[in-house]
Design a protein around this motif. Structure first.
Motif, PDB file in Angstrom:
ATOM      1  N   ASP A   1     120.404 109.280  77.201  1.00  0.00           N
ATOM      2  CA  ASP A   1     120.592 107.830  77.295  1.00  0.00           C
ATOM      3  C   ASP A   1     119.602 107.172  76.328  1.00  0.00           C
ATOM      4  OD1 ASP A   1     120.638 105.155  77.894  1.00  0.00           O
ATOM      5  OD2 ASP A   1     120.287 105.396  80.043  1.00  0.00           O
ATOM      6  N   PRO A   2     120.070 106.521  75.270  1.00  0.00           N
ATOM      7  CA  PRO A   2     119.158 105.978  74.261  1.00  0.00           C
ATOM      8  C   PRO A   2     118.295 104.832  74.761  1.00  0.00           C
ATOM      9  CG  PRO A   2     121.392 105.210  73.851  1.00  0.00           C
ATOM     10  CD  PRO A   2     121.485 106.244  74.950  1.00  0.00           C
ATOM     11  N   THR A   3     118.670 104.218  75.863  1.00  0.00           N
ATOM     12  CA  THR A   3     117.893 103.103  76.388  1.00  0.00           C
ATOM     13  C   THR A   3     116.886 103.542  77.448  1.00  0.00           C
ATOM     14  OG1 THR A   3     119.475 102.589  78.166  1.00  0.00           O
ATOM     15  CG2 THR A   3     119.882 101.591  76.001  1.00  0.00           C
TER      16      THR A   3
ATOM     17  N   TYR B   1     109.339 103.111  74.838  1.00  0.00           N
ATOM     18  CA  TYR B   1     108.946 103.103  73.433  1.00  0.00           C
ATOM     19  C   TYR B   1     107.568 102.458  73.299  1.00  0.00           C
ATOM     20  CZ  TYR B   1     113.746 104.448  72.575  1.00  0.00           C
ATOM     21  OH  TYR B   1     114.940 105.138  72.573  1.00  0.00           O
TER      22      TYR B   1
ATOM     23  N   GLY C   1     110.036  99.371  68.683  1.00  0.00           N
ATOM     24  CA  GLY C   1     111.413  98.903  68.574  1.00  0.00           C
ATOM     25  C   GLY C   1     111.582  97.822  67.522  1.00  0.00           C
TER      26      GLY C   1
ATOM     27  N   LEU D   1     125.953 102.393  68.174  1.00  0.00           N
ATOM     28  CA  LEU D   1     124.500 102.573  68.255  1.00  0.00           C
ATOM     29  C   LEU D   1     123.856 102.071  66.973  1.00  0.00           C
ATOM     30  CD1 LEU D   1     122.306 103.924  70.161  1.00  0.00           C
ATOM     31  CD2 LEU D   1     122.346 105.802  68.498  1.00  0.00           C
TER      32      LEU D   1
ATOM     33  N   ARG E   1     117.937 102.305  66.358  1.00  0.00           N
ATOM     34  CA  ARG E   1     117.748 103.049  67.605  1.00  0.00           C
ATOM     35  C   ARG E   1     117.920 104.546  67.346  1.00  0.00           C
ATOM     36  NH1 ARG E   1     116.951 101.660  72.697  1.00  0.00           N
ATOM     37  NH2 ARG E   1     117.520  99.491  72.477  1.00  0.00           N
TER      38      ARG E   1
ATOM     39  N   ARG F   1     125.257 106.695  77.577  1.00  0.00           N
ATOM     40  CA  ARG F   1     124.693 106.377  78.874  1.00  0.00           C
ATOM     41  C   ARG F   1     124.748 107.592  79.797  1.00  0.00           C
ATOM     42  NH1 ARG F   1     121.682 101.733  79.871  1.00  0.00           N
ATOM     43  NH2 ARG F   1     122.442 100.086  78.504  1.00  0.00           N
TER      44      ARG F   1
END
Length: 344
Positions: free
Chosen positions: A244-246, A250, A255, A284, A288, A342
């Motif tokens: 899940d990239p979110t 970070y 970001g 995407l 990211r 996700r």
């Protein structure tokens, strides 16, 4: 110190596809009954069974500076080298220093501070630097040979992930982006402090993870980025991995800097090296993707654990000061690959 190096930290690792090509032409070692882990799955360290109660974990890691403070450079390099021992579930016992310095361009005092920084981290880990080797080199290089011990039945590798497992990442991402911003004079004090703090936090939970039956696989996230090391785990375990990239934390400012086009050359190189084994959602943003391929120096542990054990693992991580730990994906049946999307 960075002005004397063409690259720095784990960002100067050879690209994963180039490394595979080099190793493909290297003769494989003959089988040894006591060699529990070798180079077959690109694991973090080699493991040799000593007896029924002990296995020796051995690794080496070194690189060029990504910061100008020599003491911090030594700390970062030592933390990164010891991380491979912790990633195998072992406790380090001692280390040897690897030193290459441009004599005549750096003073003896500066070189001494590099070694002092490394020694300070090893002292915090409870191990001595018992010797080493030094050369006069064109660029400054520092690192360690690190040795540790673990019970043979508790060795953690990158090849045990099972379908249904949850993936946990223990540190924030963005070290490479912040390092690039530092070299461009665009990193503020908060970002620099966060970068140093991340790169000098020892991955000590790794030694404790070997006692958790629910923990099936572990690797540390370094020069190949989160996606690259997740792909190594997928290949070693014969599974598919979803990220899940979110979900990851970070580092402060990473970001915004990535969205403004700050990246390392290694990030782009890493993405090209994954080939068709990593699938991204069409919407995407490139920035990211850059964070997911960003080379991490002394990055966090990537843990594959059965769902029923996740809460206990997270409790231990938080108790040991790894507040950035997050569940970032899952393991599925399928051809070895990484899918970015996700998590369920």
């Amino acid at each position: 110190m960075t002005s004397l190096a063409h690259g720095g930290g784990c960002g100067c690792k050879i690209a994963p596809d180039v490394l595979q090509s080099i190793l493909a032409s290297t003769p494989q070692a003959a089988p040894f009954a006591n060699l529990m882990v070798g180079a077959e799955t690109s694991d973090d360290a080699a493991v040799w069974r000593l007896n029924d109660e002990q296995a020796l974990v051995a690794t080496t890691d070194f690189f060029m500076p990504m910061v100008d403070d020599p003491f911090d450079f030594g700390r970062i390099a030592a933390t990164n080298a010891l991380s491979d021992v912790y990633a195998m579930g072992a406790t380090p016992i001692f280390a040897l220093a690897i030193v290459g310095m441009p004599i005549g361009q750096l003073s003896a005092e500066t070189i001494g501070k590099v070694l002092q920084g490394g020694a300070s981290v090893c002292a915090a880990a409870g191990v001595p630097i018992a010797g080493g080797h030094s050369i006069d080199s064109v660029e400054p290089i520092y690192g360690l040979v690190a040795l540790g011990l673990v019970h043979p039945d508790r060795v953690l590798t990158n090849r045990g992930a099972q379908a249904g497992d949850v993936l946990i990442l223990t540190k924030a991402l963005g070290v490479g982006v912040l390092s690039a911003a530092f070299k461009q004079g665009r990193l503020d004090e908060e970002g620099y402090a966060a970068m140093i703090a991340s790169m000098t936090q020892l991955n000590t939970p790794g030694a404790g993870l070997s006692a958790f039956p629910a923990v099936h696989a572990v690797t540390d996230v370094t020069g190949f980025g989160l996606l690259g090391h997740a792909l190594e785990m997928a290949r070693g375990s014969g599974v598919a991995v979803e990220i899940d990239p979110t979900a990851p934390v970070y580092l402060p400012g990473a970001g915004d800097l990535a969205a403004d086009g700050v990246r390392t050359g290694a990030s782009t190189r890493n993405w090209a090296a994954y080939g068709g084994s990593v699938t991204l959602p069409p919407d995407l943003p490139v920035w990211r993707r850059d964070l997911l391929t960003d080379p991490q120096t002394a990055g966090g542990l990537l843990i594959s654990a059965a769902p029923e054990g996740v809460e206990a693992v997270m409790d231990m991580l938080c108790a040991m000061g790894f507040s950035a730990s997050r569940c970032v994906g899952r393991v599925m049946t399928g051809a070895p690959s990484v899918i970015v999307g996700r998590s369920a």
